[in-house]
Design a protein around this motif. Structure first.
Motif, PDB file in Angstrom:
ATOM      1  N   SER A 133       0.848  -1.192   0.000  1.00 42.56           N
ATOM      2  CA  SER A 133       0.000   0.000   0.000  1.00 42.56           C
ATOM      3  C   SER A 133       0.880   1.237   0.000  1.00 42.56           C
ATOM      4  O   SER A 133       2.003   1.216   0.524  1.00 42.56           O
ATOM      5  CB  SER A 133      -0.892   0.009   1.248  1.00 42.56           C
ATOM      6  N   ALA A 185       0.419   3.534   1.850  1.00 45.94           N
ATOM      7  CA  ALA A 185       0.524   3.904   3.263  1.00 45.94           C
ATOM      8  C   ALA A 185       1.894   3.570   3.839  1.00 45.94           C
ATOM      9  O   ALA A 185       2.356   4.228   4.782  1.00 45.94           O
ATOM     10  CB  ALA A 185      -0.567   3.196   4.065  1.00 45.94           C
ATOM     11  N   SER A 222       3.757   6.849   2.752  1.00 52.93           N
ATOM     12  CA  SER A 222       3.220   8.163   3.112  1.00 52.93           C
ATOM     13  C   SER A 222       3.184   8.384   4.617  1.00 52.93           C
ATOM     14  O   SER A 222       3.378   9.502   5.095  1.00 52.93           O
ATOM     15  CB  SER A 222       1.821   8.336   2.524  1.00 52.93           C
ATOM     16  N   CYS A 223       2.915   7.302   5.381  1.00 52.82           N
ATOM     17  CA  CYS A 223       2.903   7.371   6.854  1.00 52.82           C
ATOM     18  C   CYS A 223       2.080   8.549   7.366  1.00 52.82           C
ATOM     19  O   CYS A 223       2.531   9.337   8.197  1.00 52.82           O
ATOM     20  CB  CYS A 223       4.334   7.429   7.397  1.00 52.82           C
ATOM     21  N   LYS A 224       0.859   8.655   6.877  1.00 50.43           N
ATOM     22  CA  LYS A 224      -0.022   9.748   7.288  1.00 50.43           C
ATOM     23  C   LYS A 224      -0.450   9.597   8.745  1.00 50.43           C
ATOM     24  O   LYS A 224      -0.431   8.497   9.305  1.00 50.43           O
ATOM     25  CB  LYS A 224      -1.262   9.766   6.393  1.00 50.43           C
ATOM     26  N   TRP A 284      -2.604   6.630  10.461  1.00 51.65           N
ATOM     27  CA  TRP A 284      -2.445   5.414   9.675  1.00 51.65           C
ATOM     28  C   TRP A 284      -1.243   4.583  10.147  1.00 51.65           C
ATOM     29  O   TRP A 284      -0.794   3.682   9.454  1.00 51.65           O
ATOM     30  CB  TRP A 284      -2.270   5.771   8.190  1.00 51.65           C
ATOM     31  N   TYR A 326      -1.485   0.441  10.166  1.00 52.21           N
ATOM     32  CA  TYR A 326      -1.551  -0.163   8.830  1.00 52.21           C
ATOM     33  C   TYR A 326      -0.259   0.109   8.054  1.00 52.21           C
ATOM     34  O   TYR A 326       0.287  -0.786   7.397  1.00 52.21           O
ATOM     35  CB  TYR A 326      -2.756   0.395   8.074  1.00 52.21           C
ATOM     36  N   ALA A 327       0.241   1.343   8.150  1.00 49.47           N
ATOM     37  CA  ALA A 327       1.480   1.699   7.451  1.00 49.47           C
ATOM     38  C   ALA A 327       2.643   0.829   7.910  1.00 49.47           C
ATOM     39  O   ALA A 327       3.453   0.368   7.096  1.00 49.47           O
ATOM     40  CB  ALA A 327       1.794   3.181   7.681  1.00 49.47           C
TER      41      ALA A 327
END
Length: 246
Positions: free
Chosen positions: A144, A146, A149-151, A154, A157-158
């Motif tokens: 993903s 994610a 991006s490591c928002k 998140w 999941y990241a």
């Protein structure tokens, strides 16, 4: 026209819906016998009906991937029946929860890690010897964006997807001098139940369908593939280097 996977055996986890379901159908259409793994029996039966109606063949394996001993038995059963495995699609995964890291309950963290990371490693460990017996083993692990991006919110999941990618990169380096090719895939936003769970306010009509995404992933299973240890970005429809800041 010759089918790309005629006579080959493909294992797909998370095959009862979404990308895994559609990719299973495409693999079967290319001639592969699909070993479809998922918890949901009804979804597997629907998949089997569609594959058979199109002239393909499948073996259904109702299995919860938190059953680690069951994963081990699966590898043994594949070896006993087919003697090898040609394609692995490690697609199964869960979102967990979107929340500040400090607010995630330990049981939620552990369950998400168990499904997304530990079970993926267990599947790899179970089928790695079988893929090495193929003249053109191919492994595809769904990741993903994610992971990169490591928002905010998140993190769980990241972290699981970053861990999966690390496993894939190491595995690819371990097998670089063999016929086995190992790659990760970032499918991008897709019209799936998990996406709706993560972003309930998003208009699903703005997203590609699982069938559209699966069609772009399918060539990673073909014997003609040469890339390994790479990240395939479905939206860009190309491989990215892990050193690529994109």
């Amino acid at each position: 026209m010759a089918r790309q996977l005629e006579g080959r055996v493909a294992l797909v986890t998370g095959a009862s819906r979404g990308i895994g379901y559609q990719l299973s159908k495409l693999l079967a259409a290319e001639g592969a016998h699909v070993i479809a793994v998922a918890r949901t029996v009804g979804g597997l039966e629907d998949l089997d009906d569609e594959i058979k109606a199109a002239g393909g063949s499948a073996t259904l394996v109702p299995l919860d991937l938190t059953d680690m001993a069951g994963i081990d038995r699966l590898g043994g059963a594949i070896h006993e029946r087919w003697g090898k495995l040609d394609v692995l699609v490690a697609n199964a995964g869960v979102l967990g929860i979107l929340a500040p890291i400090g607010h995630i309950e330990a049981k939620t963290f552990e369950k998400t890690m168990n499904v997304n990371v530990t079970s993926t490693w267990r599947v790899i460990r179970s089928v790695d010897p079988l893929l090495r017996l193929s003249d053109a083993g191919r492994a595809i692990v769904l990741s993903s964006g994610a992971a990169h991006s490591c928002k905010a919110f998140w993190g769980l999941y990241a972290a699981t997807k970053a861990a999966e990618e690390a496993l894939v990169r190491s595995w690819a380096n371990e097998t670089v001098n063999t016929p086995l090719r190992v790659n990760s895939v970032n499918p991008g936003g897709t019209r799936t139940a998990m996406r709706a769970q993560a972003l309930p306010g998003e208009d699903p009509a703005t997203l590609p369908s699982p069938a559209e995404v699966a069609a772009k992933i399918l060539p990673l299973a073909f014997p003609s593939l040469t890339e390994t240890g790479r990240l395939f970005d479905v939206r860009k429809n190309r491989f990215l280097s892990y050193r690529d800041p994109e």
